[in-house]
Design a protein around this motif. Structure first.
Motif, PDB file in Angstrom:
ATOM      1  N   PRO A 157      -4.542   0.958  19.905  1.00 13.31           N
ATOM      2  CA  PRO A 157      -4.404   0.272  18.620  1.00 13.31           C
ATOM      3  C   PRO A 157      -5.477  -0.799  18.474  1.00 13.31           C
ATOM      4  CG  PRO A 157      -2.676  -0.411  20.140  1.00 13.31           C
ATOM      5  CD  PRO A 157      -3.375   0.740  20.786  1.00 13.31           C
ATOM      6  N   PHE A 158      -6.027  -0.902  17.283  1.00 12.29           N
ATOM      7  CA  PHE A 158      -7.093  -1.865  17.029  1.00 12.29           C
ATOM      8  C   PHE A 158      -6.507  -3.136  16.424  1.00 12.29           C
ATOM      9  CE2 PHE A 158     -10.267  -3.553  13.924  1.00 12.29           C
ATOM     10  CZ  PHE A 158     -11.122  -4.108  14.869  1.00 12.29           C
ATOM     11  N   TRP A 159      -6.732  -4.246  17.114  1.00  9.56           N
ATOM     12  CA  TRP A 159      -6.290  -5.559  16.647  1.00  9.56           C
ATOM     13  C   TRP A 159      -7.523  -6.382  16.255  1.00  9.56           C
ATOM     14  CZ3 TRP A 159      -1.155  -7.647  17.006  1.00  9.56           C
ATOM     15  CH2 TRP A 159      -0.215  -6.798  17.618  1.00  9.56           C
ATOM     16  N   PRO A 160      -7.776  -6.608  14.981  1.00 11.86           N
ATOM     17  CA  PRO A 160      -8.884  -7.491  14.599  1.00 11.86           C
ATOM     18  C   PRO A 160      -8.607  -8.923  15.087  1.00 11.86           C
ATOM     19  CG  PRO A 160      -8.006  -6.298  12.702  1.00 11.86           C
ATOM     20  CD  PRO A 160      -7.049  -6.102  13.817  1.00 11.86           C
ATOM     21  N   ARG A 161      -9.661  -9.687  15.243  1.00 11.17           N
ATOM     22  CA  ARG A 161      -9.518 -11.078  15.669  1.00 11.17           C
ATOM     23  C   ARG A 161      -9.873 -12.011  14.517  1.00 11.17           C
ATOM     24  NH1 ARG A 161      -6.083 -11.168  19.002  1.00 11.17           N
ATOM     25  NH2 ARG A 161      -6.659 -13.349  19.406  1.00 11.17           N
ATOM     26  N   TYR A 162      -8.987 -12.971  14.249  1.00 13.73           N
ATOM     27  CA  TYR A 162      -9.216 -13.966  13.213  1.00 13.73           C
ATOM     28  C   TYR A 162      -8.915 -15.352  13.773  1.00 13.73           C
ATOM     29  CZ  TYR A 162     -10.066 -10.584   9.569  1.00 13.73           C
ATOM     30  OH  TYR A 162     -10.642  -9.593   8.813  1.00 13.73           O
ATOM     31  N   PRO A 163      -9.639 -16.365  13.318  1.00 16.19           N
ATOM     32  CA  PRO A 163      -9.394 -17.721  13.815  1.00 16.19           C
ATOM     33  C   PRO A 163      -7.935 -18.127  13.646  1.00 16.19           C
ATOM     34  CG  PRO A 163     -11.405 -17.657  12.491  1.00 16.19           C
ATOM     35  CD  PRO A 163     -10.747 -16.319  12.335  1.00 16.19           C
ATOM     36  N   GLY A 164      -7.398 -18.750  14.665  1.00 20.42           N
ATOM     37  CA  GLY A 164      -6.038 -19.268  14.608  1.00 20.42           C
ATOM     38  C   GLY A 164      -4.955 -18.263  14.929  1.00 20.42           C
ATOM     39  N   GLN A 165      -5.332 -17.033  15.238  1.00 13.09           N
ATOM     40  CA  GLN A 165      -4.340 -15.987  15.470  1.00 13.09           C
ATOM     41  C   GLN A 165      -3.344 -16.367  16.567  1.00 13.09           C
ATOM     42  OE1 GLN A 165      -6.611 -12.438  15.576  1.00 13.09           O
ATOM     43  NE2 GLN A 165      -4.872 -11.065  15.415  1.00 13.09           N
ATOM     44  N   GLU A 166      -3.853 -17.040  17.587  1.00 14.52           N
ATOM     45  CA  GLU A 166      -3.002 -17.374  18.731  1.00 14.52           C
ATOM     46  C   GLU A 166      -2.044 -18.523  18.425  1.00 14.52           C
ATOM     47  OE1 GLU A 166      -6.444 -20.041  18.632  1.00 14.52           O
ATOM     48  OE2 GLU A 166      -6.212 -17.865  18.430  1.00 14.52           O
ATOM     49  N   THR A 167      -2.234 -19.194  17.276  1.00 15.29           N
ATOM     50  CA  THR A 167      -1.372 -20.338  16.951  1.00 15.29           C
ATOM     51  C   THR A 167      -0.150 -19.947  16.121  1.00 15.29           C
ATOM     52  OG1 THR A 167      -2.468 -20.893  14.831  1.00 15.29           O
ATOM     53  CG2 THR A 167      -3.480 -21.755  16.869  1.00 15.29           C
ATOM     54  N   PHE A 168      -0.110 -18.726  15.645  1.00 14.47           N
ATOM     55  CA  PHE A 168       0.957 -18.307  14.731  1.00 14.47           C
ATOM     56  C   PHE A 168       2.313 -18.376  15.426  1.00 14.47           C
ATOM     57  CE2 PHE A 168       3.277 -14.716  12.553  1.00 14.47           C
ATOM     58  CZ  PHE A 168       3.461 -15.388  11.342  1.00 14.47           C
ATOM     59  N   HIS A 169       3.273 -19.015  14.762  1.00 17.70           N
ATOM     60  CA  HIS A 169       4.599 -19.198  15.344  1.00 17.70           C
ATOM     61  C   HIS A 169       5.518 -18.001  15.144  1.00 17.70           C
ATOM     62  CE1 HIS A 169       4.121 -23.886  15.008  1.00 17.70           C
ATOM     63  NE2 HIS A 169       3.427 -23.356  16.006  1.00 17.70           N
ATOM     64  N   GLY A 170       5.158 -17.125  14.223  1.00 14.68           N
ATOM     65  CA  GLY A 170       5.991 -15.965  13.960  1.00 14.68           C
ATOM     66  C   GLY A 170       5.644 -14.787  14.849  1.00 14.68           C
ATOM     67  N   ARG A 171       6.013 -13.620  14.397  1.00 20.48           N
ATOM     68  CA  ARG A 171       5.792 -12.393  15.170  1.00 20.48           C
ATOM     69  C   ARG A 171       4.574 -11.648  14.637  1.00 20.48           C
ATOM     70  NH1 ARG A 171       9.396  -6.884  14.937  1.00 20.48           N
ATOM     71  NH2 ARG A 171       8.453  -5.824  16.729  1.00 20.48           N
ATOM     72  N   GLN A 172       3.743 -11.170  15.541  1.00 15.86           N
ATOM     73  CA  GLN A 172       2.643 -10.283  15.190  1.00 15.86           C
ATOM     74  C   GLN A 172       2.864  -8.949  15.891  1.00 15.86           C
ATOM     75  OE1 GLN A 172      -1.428 -11.963  14.919  1.00 15.86           O
ATOM     76  NE2 GLN A 172      -0.562 -13.766  15.951  1.00 15.86           N
ATOM     77  N   LEU A 173       2.705  -7.852  15.140  1.00 15.53           N
ATOM     78  CA  LEU A 173       2.862  -6.527  15.722  1.00 15.53           C
ATOM     79  C   LEU A 173       1.903  -5.569  15.052  1.00 15.53           C
ATOM     80  CD1 LEU A 173       6.034  -4.710  14.356  1.00 15.53           C
ATOM     81  CD2 LEU A 173       5.218  -6.864  13.400  1.00 15.53           C
ATOM     82  N   HIS A 174       1.653  -4.463  15.734  1.00 18.15           N
ATOM     83  CA  HIS A 174       0.764  -3.409  15.239  1.00 18.15           C
ATOM     84  C   HIS A 174       1.601  -2.215  14.815  1.00 18.15           C
ATOM     85  CE1 HIS A 174      -2.355  -0.233  15.395  1.00 18.15           C
ATOM     86  NE2 HIS A 174      -3.210  -1.218  15.185  1.00 18.15           N
ATOM     87  N   THR A 175       0.996  -1.353  14.003  1.00 18.88           N
ATOM     88  CA  THR A 175       1.665  -0.107  13.611  1.00 18.88           C
ATOM     89  C   THR A 175       2.242   0.621  14.822  1.00 18.88           C
ATOM     90  OG1 THR A 175       0.363   0.261  11.602  1.00 18.88           O
ATOM     91  CG2 THR A 175       1.225   2.214  12.692  1.00 18.88           C
ATOM     92  N   ALA A 176       1.549   0.590  15.947  1.00 19.55           N
ATOM     93  CA  ALA A 176       2.024   1.278  17.148  1.00 19.55           C
ATOM     94  C   ALA A 176       3.363   0.735  17.638  1.00 19.55           C
ATOM     95  CB  ALA A 176       0.981   1.166  18.262  1.00 19.55           C
ATOM     96  N   GLN A 177       3.727  -0.490  17.210  1.00 19.22           N
ATOM     97  CA  GLN A 177       4.998  -1.103  17.642  1.00 19.22           C
ATOM     98  C   GLN A 177       6.056  -1.090  16.544  1.00 19.22           C
ATOM     99  OE1 GLN A 177       2.619  -4.614  18.366  1.00 19.22           O
ATOM    100  NE2 GLN A 177       3.314  -4.686  20.490  1.00 19.22           N
ATOM    101  N   THR A 304      -3.925  -1.707  11.172  1.00 16.31           N
ATOM    102  CA  THR A 304      -5.389  -1.724  11.207  1.00 16.31           C
ATOM    103  C   THR A 304      -5.990  -0.569  12.001  1.00 16.31           C
ATOM    104  OG1 THR A 304      -5.091  -3.409  12.949  1.00 16.31           O
ATOM    105  CG2 THR A 304      -5.698  -4.172  10.753  1.00 16.31           C
ATOM    106  N   GLY A 305      -5.208   0.453  12.218  1.00 15.39           N
ATOM    107  CA  GLY A 305      -5.764   1.672  12.783  1.00 15.39           C
ATOM    108  C   GLY A 305      -5.914   1.669  14.290  1.00 15.39           C
ATOM    109  N   PHE A 306      -6.623   2.682  14.768  1.00 12.97           N
ATOM    110  CA  PHE A 306      -6.743   2.952  16.187  1.00 12.97           C
ATOM    111  C   PHE A 306      -8.195   3.327  16.506  1.00 12.97           C
ATOM    112  CE2 PHE A 306      -2.468   3.736  14.821  1.00 12.97           C
ATOM    113  CZ  PHE A 306      -1.651   3.345  15.876  1.00 12.97           C
ATOM    114  N   ARG A 307      -8.531   3.277  17.770  1.00 13.73           N
ATOM    115  CA  ARG A 307      -9.838   3.701  18.243  1.00 13.73           C
ATOM    116  C   ARG A 307      -9.660   4.862  19.216  1.00 13.73           C
ATOM    117  NH1 ARG A 307     -10.636   1.130  14.429  1.00 13.73           N
ATOM    118  NH2 ARG A 307     -11.977  -0.698  14.158  1.00 13.73           N
TER     119      ARG A 307
END
Length: 377
Positions: A157-177, A304-307
């Motif tokens: 699974p492809f995870w783009p990187r954006y500033p501040g991503q690691e600070t998010f207090h909620g949940r982040q998941l990918h289509t694969a999850q 955001t798709g896959f590689r």
């Protein structure tokens, strides 16, 4: 159902008891592309567990389909093309596609006696002795004269990187999850991605969520009207040109646009598919744009798709500076022993079928085998 015979021969082991097991062909992956290739190997006279072996890291038959979310029913699947030699008929459109297609693949493996070995993790493919390839796995080492790589994309699974991503207090998941819309009940959800998965997720989640926000890097392209053979060939040609240049492949779907149906029209009319440009950063409480706009969120779903899963081929040094493997038909331009099916232009169910057949024909020529008359199936 078929006239392919069943044989009980074992692996030829021309090496010592502790050495690599020798076969003509190793097939890596037992999704649509791998099973198609295995079928065509059998059809022209290669025997499973003697001339070729199929290795699959998944726990059971079904390829990537077995991991799809339960709400993706078979009736929602578009463009599922049957495997060669056996149709998929009578499937209940209300059943999860993971169940329908896993059952179909199970029956297929049994019907054609493909003897898939699983779960087997392939760790590396490297140069061996005498022009052979060494396939290093969790089940030992195999020595092959040719390789059919059919590993797909689901494992990357492809995870783009954006500033501040690691600070998010909620949940982040990918289509694969993703497991379905119910888990987002009452939440504020940001869905990232303009492909088929992103739109499907949005339309499912919207009735459950407190709010949804759709963001994409590029404006989505909606396609009205029929998608004929000419348009299909043009789309595949665009993907094929990239892999010929050694660039990382785009999915075929990415160049076809999103087909408009009644559900899409309704979602566009009621604002669910109201697209926003990509945010500039992630904040602890949501996402934000440089123009001052902010959206609060409890969850960010990255559709955001896959590689391509091809890291195990790294020792062969097949990658080009553009990030992909330059292809000549189905085989790597730098190594005619290595075929990639379900990669680039063959990354569709019908494309994988055709690529499996083409790869086997090429391997017959490479190995100098005199092909028998194909068995009628």
């Amino acid at each position: 159902m078929n006239d392919i015979g069943v044989h009980d021969t074992g692996i030829r082991d021309a090496a010592s008891a502790d050495g690599p097991r020798r076969v003509d062909v190793v097939v890596i992956g037992a999704g649509q592309a791998g099973l198609s290739a295995a079928y065509h190997l059998r059809r022209v006279g290669f025997e499973p567990e003697q001339d070729f072996v199929v290795l699959d890291h998944a726990p059971r038959p079904g390829g990537a389909w077995q991991f799809r979310w339960p709400s993706l029913t078979y009736g929602k699947v578009h463009g599922m093309h049957a495997l060669p030699g056996m149709e998929l008929t009578g499937a209940d459109p209300a059943r999860p596609s993971s169940e329908v297609i896993s059952g179909y693949f199970t029956s297929y493996e049994e019907a054609f006696d493909l003897r898939v070995r699983r779960p087997v993790d392939v760790r590396a493919v490297r140069e061996g002795e005498g022009g052979r390839l060494l396939v290093e796995t969790s089940d030992g080492v195999w020595s092959a004269r040719a390789l059919i790589n059919a590993t797909g994309t689901w494992d990357r699974p492809f995870w783009p990187r954006y500033p501040g991503q690691e600070t998010f207090h909620g949940r982040q998941l990918h289509t694969a999850q993703y497991q379905g819309p119910e888990e987002f009940a009452g939440q504020r959800v940001v869905v990232v991605g303009g492909g088929a998965s992103g739109t499907q997720h949005l339309m499912e989640i919207a009735p459950y969520a407190a709010s949804t926000t759709w963001v994409t890097r590029r404006p989505p392209v909606f396609r009205d009207g029929p998608f004929g053979e000419d348009q299909g060939r043009a789309a595949v040609a665009m993907v094929e040109e990239r892999v010929r240049q050694g660039l990382a492949p785009l999915s075929v779907v990415s160049v076809t646009g999103l087909p408009v149906n009644d559900a899409i029209r309704e979602a566009r009319a009621n604002g669910v598919l109201d697209r926003h440009p990509m945010f500039d950063r992630v904040t602890p409480t949501g996402v934000a744009w440089d123009d001052g706009q902010e959206v609060a969120a409890d969850a960010i779903l990255w559709a955001t798709g896959f590689r391509a899963s091809i890291e195990h081929l790294a020792p062969l040094k097949l990658r080009e500076p553009g990030g992909g493997i330059r292809m000549d038909d189905t085989h790597a331009a730098l190594d005619p022993r290595v075929h990639l099916v379900g990669y680039g232009p063959s990354a569709s169910t019908i494309g994988a079928n055709r690529a499996g057949r083409a790869a086997v024909r090429d391997i017959e020529r490479l190995l100098g085998r005199r092909a028998p008359t194909p068995v009628a199936v």
